[in-house]
Motif scaffolding. Structure first.
Motif, PDB file in Angstrom:
ATOM      1  N   ALA A 166       0.826  -1.205   0.000  1.00  0.00           N
ATOM      2  CA  ALA A 166       0.000   0.000   0.000  1.00  0.00           C
ATOM      3  C   ALA A 166       0.861   1.255   0.000  1.00  0.00           C
ATOM      4  O   ALA A 166       0.542   2.242  -0.682  1.00  0.00           O
ATOM      5  CB  ALA A 166      -0.919  -0.010   1.221  1.00  0.00           C
ATOM      6  N   ALA A 167       1.960   1.239   0.750  1.00  0.00           N
ATOM      7  CA  ALA A 167       2.841   2.410   0.795  1.00  0.00           C
ATOM      8  C   ALA A 167       3.470   2.680  -0.564  1.00  0.00           C
ATOM      9  O   ALA A 167       3.609   3.844  -0.981  1.00  0.00           O
ATOM     10  CB  ALA A 167       3.915   2.210   1.851  1.00  0.00           C
ATOM     11  N   VAL A 168       3.858   1.628  -1.266  1.00  0.00           N
ATOM     12  CA  VAL A 168       4.447   1.805  -2.593  1.00  0.00           C
ATOM     13  C   VAL A 168       3.405   2.329  -3.574  1.00  0.00           C
ATOM     14  O   VAL A 168       3.702   3.216  -4.400  1.00  0.00           O
ATOM     15  CB  VAL A 168       5.059   0.488  -3.088  1.00  0.00           C
ATOM     16  N   GLY A 202       4.031  10.357  -5.792  1.00  0.00           N
ATOM     17  CA  GLY A 202       5.409  10.716  -6.078  1.00  0.00           C
ATOM     18  C   GLY A 202       5.704  10.929  -7.550  1.00  0.00           C
ATOM     19  O   GLY A 202       6.435  11.862  -7.911  1.00  0.00           O
ATOM     20  N   LEU A 203       5.147  10.097  -8.428  1.00  0.00           N
ATOM     21  CA  LEU A 203       5.445  10.229  -9.852  1.00  0.00           C
ATOM     22  C   LEU A 203       4.903  11.525 -10.450  1.00  0.00           C
ATOM     23  O   LEU A 203       5.639  12.238 -11.153  1.00  0.00           O
ATOM     24  CB  LEU A 203       4.911   9.019 -10.620  1.00  0.00           C
ATOM     25  N   ILE A 218      10.664   2.330  -8.133  1.00  0.00           N
ATOM     26  CA  ILE A 218       9.579   1.714  -7.368  1.00  0.00           C
ATOM     27  C   ILE A 218      10.088   0.478  -6.638  1.00  0.00           C
ATOM     28  O   ILE A 218       9.760   0.252  -5.466  1.00  0.00           O
ATOM     29  CB  ILE A 218       8.408   1.377  -8.316  1.00  0.00           C
ATOM     30  N   ALA A 219      10.884  -0.341  -7.333  1.00  0.00           N
ATOM     31  CA  ALA A 219      11.437  -1.539  -6.691  1.00  0.00           C
ATOM     32  C   ALA A 219      12.338  -1.162  -5.523  1.00  0.00           C
ATOM     33  O   ALA A 219      12.303  -1.807  -4.461  1.00  0.00           O
ATOM     34  CB  ALA A 219      12.216  -2.364  -7.715  1.00  0.00           C
ATOM     35  N   PHE A 220      13.147  -0.128  -5.677  1.00  0.00           N
ATOM     36  CA  PHE A 220      14.037   0.308  -4.604  1.00  0.00           C
ATOM     37  C   PHE A 220      13.236   0.783  -3.403  1.00  0.00           C
ATOM     38  O   PHE A 220      13.592   0.492  -2.250  1.00  0.00           O
ATOM     39  CB  PHE A 220      14.947   1.416  -5.103  1.00  0.00           C
ATOM     40  N   SER A 221      12.157   1.515  -3.635  1.00  0.00           N
ATOM     41  CA  SER A 221      11.337   1.993  -2.516  1.00  0.00           C
ATOM     42  C   SER A 221      10.672   0.828  -1.790  1.00  0.00           C
ATOM     43  O   SER A 221      10.558   0.850  -0.557  1.00  0.00           O
ATOM     44  CB  SER A 221      10.272   2.975  -3.023  1.00  0.00           C
ATOM     45  N   PHE A 222      10.265  -0.203  -2.533  1.00  0.00           N
ATOM     46  CA  PHE A 222       9.669  -1.373  -1.887  1.00  0.00           C
ATOM     47  C   PHE A 222      10.679  -2.093  -1.007  1.00  0.00           C
ATOM     48  O   PHE A 222      10.381  -2.466   0.127  1.00  0.00           O
ATOM     49  CB  PHE A 222       9.103  -2.334  -2.937  1.00  0.00           C
ATOM     50  N   VAL A 223      11.886  -2.310  -1.550  1.00  0.00           N
ATOM     51  CA  VAL A 223      12.925  -2.977  -0.766  1.00  0.00           C
ATOM     52  C   VAL A 223      13.264  -2.165   0.475  1.00  0.00           C
ATOM     53  O   VAL A 223      13.500  -2.721   1.559  1.00  0.00           O
ATOM     54  CB  VAL A 223      14.177  -3.210  -1.639  1.00  0.00           C
ATOM     55  N   LEU A 224      13.261  -0.852   0.348  1.00  0.00           N
ATOM     56  CA  LEU A 224      13.612   0.021   1.472  1.00  0.00           C
ATOM     57  C   LEU A 224      12.630  -0.143   2.627  1.00  0.00           C
ATOM     58  O   LEU A 224      13.030  -0.312   3.786  1.00  0.00           O
ATOM     59  CB  LEU A 224      13.644   1.477   1.005  1.00  0.00           C
ATOM     60  N   VAL A 225      11.333  -0.108   2.339  1.00  0.00           N
ATOM     61  CA  VAL A 225      10.354  -0.219   3.416  1.00  0.00           C
ATOM     62  C   VAL A 225      10.173  -1.671   3.858  1.00  0.00           C
ATOM     63  O   VAL A 225       9.809  -1.925   5.013  1.00  0.00           O
ATOM     64  CB  VAL A 225       8.995   0.387   2.985  1.00  0.00           C
ATOM     65  N   TRP A 226      10.407  -2.622   2.963  1.00  0.00           N
ATOM     66  CA  TRP A 226      10.304  -4.033   3.352  1.00  0.00           C
ATOM     67  C   TRP A 226      11.322  -4.373   4.430  1.00  0.00           C
ATOM     68  O   TRP A 226      11.039  -5.137   5.344  1.00  0.00           O
ATOM     69  CB  TRP A 226      10.488  -4.923   2.127  1.00  0.00           C
ATOM     70  N   ILE A 238       7.240   8.017  -0.939  1.00  0.00           N
ATOM     71  CA  ILE A 238       7.032   9.226  -1.744  1.00  0.00           C
ATOM     72  C   ILE A 238       8.340   9.963  -1.946  1.00  0.00           C
ATOM     73  O   ILE A 238       8.672  10.401  -3.058  1.00  0.00           O
ATOM     74  CB  ILE A 238       5.976  10.138  -1.077  1.00  0.00           C
ATOM     75  N   SER A 239       9.104  10.115  -0.866  1.00  0.00           N
ATOM     76  CA  SER A 239      10.369  10.850  -0.973  1.00  0.00           C
ATOM     77  C   SER A 239      11.363  10.116  -1.868  1.00  0.00           C
ATOM     78  O   SER A 239      12.021  10.740  -2.716  1.00  0.00           O
ATOM     79  CB  SER A 239      10.960  11.076   0.422  1.00  0.00           C
ATOM     80  N   VAL A 240      11.473   8.797  -1.711  1.00  0.00           N
ATOM     81  CA  VAL A 240      12.436   8.037  -2.505  1.00  0.00           C
ATOM     82  C   VAL A 240      12.025   8.019  -3.977  1.00  0.00           C
ATOM     83  O   VAL A 240      12.868   8.219  -4.876  1.00  0.00           O
ATOM     84  CB  VAL A 240      12.559   6.604  -1.963  1.00  0.00           C
ATOM     85  N   ILE A 241      10.755   7.780  -4.250  1.00  0.00           N
ATOM     86  CA  ILE A 241      10.291   7.733  -5.644  1.00  0.00           C
ATOM     87  C   ILE A 241      10.457   9.095  -6.306  1.00  0.00           C
ATOM     88  O   ILE A 241      10.890   9.191  -7.467  1.00  0.00           O
ATOM     89  CB  ILE A 241       8.834   7.248  -5.693  1.00  0.00           C
ATOM     90  N   MET A 242      10.135  10.173  -5.595  1.00  0.00           N
ATOM     91  CA  MET A 242      10.331  11.512  -6.165  1.00  0.00           C
ATOM     92  C   MET A 242      11.807  11.761  -6.468  1.00  0.00           C
ATOM     93  O   MET A 242      12.167  12.255  -7.547  1.00  0.00           O
ATOM     94  CB  MET A 242       9.814  12.575  -5.197  1.00  0.00           C
ATOM     95  N   TRP A 243      12.659  11.428  -5.528  1.00  0.00           N
ATOM     96  CA  TRP A 243      14.096  11.681  -5.683  1.00  0.00           C
ATOM     97  C   TRP A 243      14.664  10.942  -6.891  1.00  0.00           C
ATOM     98  O   TRP A 243      15.478  11.491  -7.646  1.00  0.00           O
ATOM     99  CB  TRP A 243      14.808  11.260  -4.398  1.00  0.00           C
TER     100      TRP A 243
END
Length: 270
Positions: free
Chosen positions: A75-77, A84-85, A195-203, A146-151
């Motif tokens: 859900a967060a992703v 973010g996009l 998107i994959a990086f943001s998922f791994v980060l919060v996972w 949101i911050s990671v995807i925007m960045w």
């Protein structure tokens, strides 16, 4: 072959071995009995067992933690993608005097230690009665995604040729149509990596999940860490099996991340 090139390949091979070996060793330990793990001399030949994996998959706490992790991270992703996009595209294509400040603010959210974010949010969720709930975890994780995807998406959208978008405007496309039909497909590979990086980060997030949950909203990293809190009687096989389960989603995204990193490095060289 030149000695320098041979040395570079040897260093890359060593780096690859050091990166892969812990994963392979953990997977092997997940198939061992505890007596084969705690020996002084590591055993490479052993009788494999699926008891550790069966024990992990049979525990209600593990399944609950897995469910909480999938729901909260997924859900967060999705929220990060939805918010973010478009924000990244607006910053990349419609710059103003605040664009640099916006990018620095988004990046600065990653500078903060997790405890600096978790403590104020824990107080907020306690006051509104949402502490130890999935909605609180989803909103908190969304701040990270949101911050990671925007960045990561801002330079991806900046790499889309402006001429293509200008031609679409000439053909009668509006701003939203250009975003959906032109910018997103062209930058899709880099955006998939973001998107994959943001998922791994919060996972893999541990400290924030630990401070925002006590029983109902425990994620898989929290449940896995509890298996090691048994003093001298640590079930190492079960612990390794839980690490394997925890590592599967990031490993599934490894191909996406590698493609994303390769595209980033190619852009840096060009």
């Amino acid at each position: 072959m030149r000695p320098g090139r041979l040395l570079a390949k040897a260093i890359l091979a060593l780096a690859g071995f050091l990166a892969v070996f812990p994963l392979v060793w953990t997977a092997l330990n997940a198939l061992k009995n505890n007596v084969d793990i705690i020996t002084r001399v590591p055993r490479l030949v052993f009788s494999p067992t699926l008891a550790n994996i069966s024990y992990i998959l049979g525990r209600d706490s593990v399944l609950t933690g897995l469910y909480n992790s999938v729901v909260a991270c997924g859900a967060a992703v999705l929220i990060g993608v939805a918010l973010g996009l478009p924000a990244a595209y607006a910053v990349a294509r419609y710059p103003n005097r605040f664009a640099g400040d916006i990018q620095f603010f988004v990046l600065s959210l990653r500078f903060l230690p997790p405890v600096a974010v978790a403590i104020p949010l824990m107080v907020i969720w306690l006051q509104v009665g949402l502490y130890d709930t999935l909605p609180a975890l989803i909103v908190t994780y969304s701040l990270l995604t949101i911050s990671v995807i925007m960045w990561l998406a801002i330079p991806a959208f900046q790499g889309v040729p402006k001429e293509v978008e200008e031609a679409a405007f000439v053909d009668g496309y509006g701003a939203y149509s250009v975003f959906w039909r032109i910018a997103l497909p062209v930058a899709a590979r880099s955006l998939a990596g973001a998107i994959a990086f943001s998922f791994v980060l919060v996972w893999n997030e541990f400290l924030i999940a630990l401070m925002l949950s006590s029983s109902n909203a425990k994620t898989l990293p929290i449940v896995a860490s509890e298996l090691s809190q048994q003093g001298m009687n640590v079930p190492w096989g079960i612990l390794n099996a839980s690490v394997v389960l925890l590592s599967l989603p990031p490993l599934l995204f490894l191909g996406v991340l590698s493609g994303f990193l390769n595209s980033v490095f190619r852009q840096k060289k060009s």
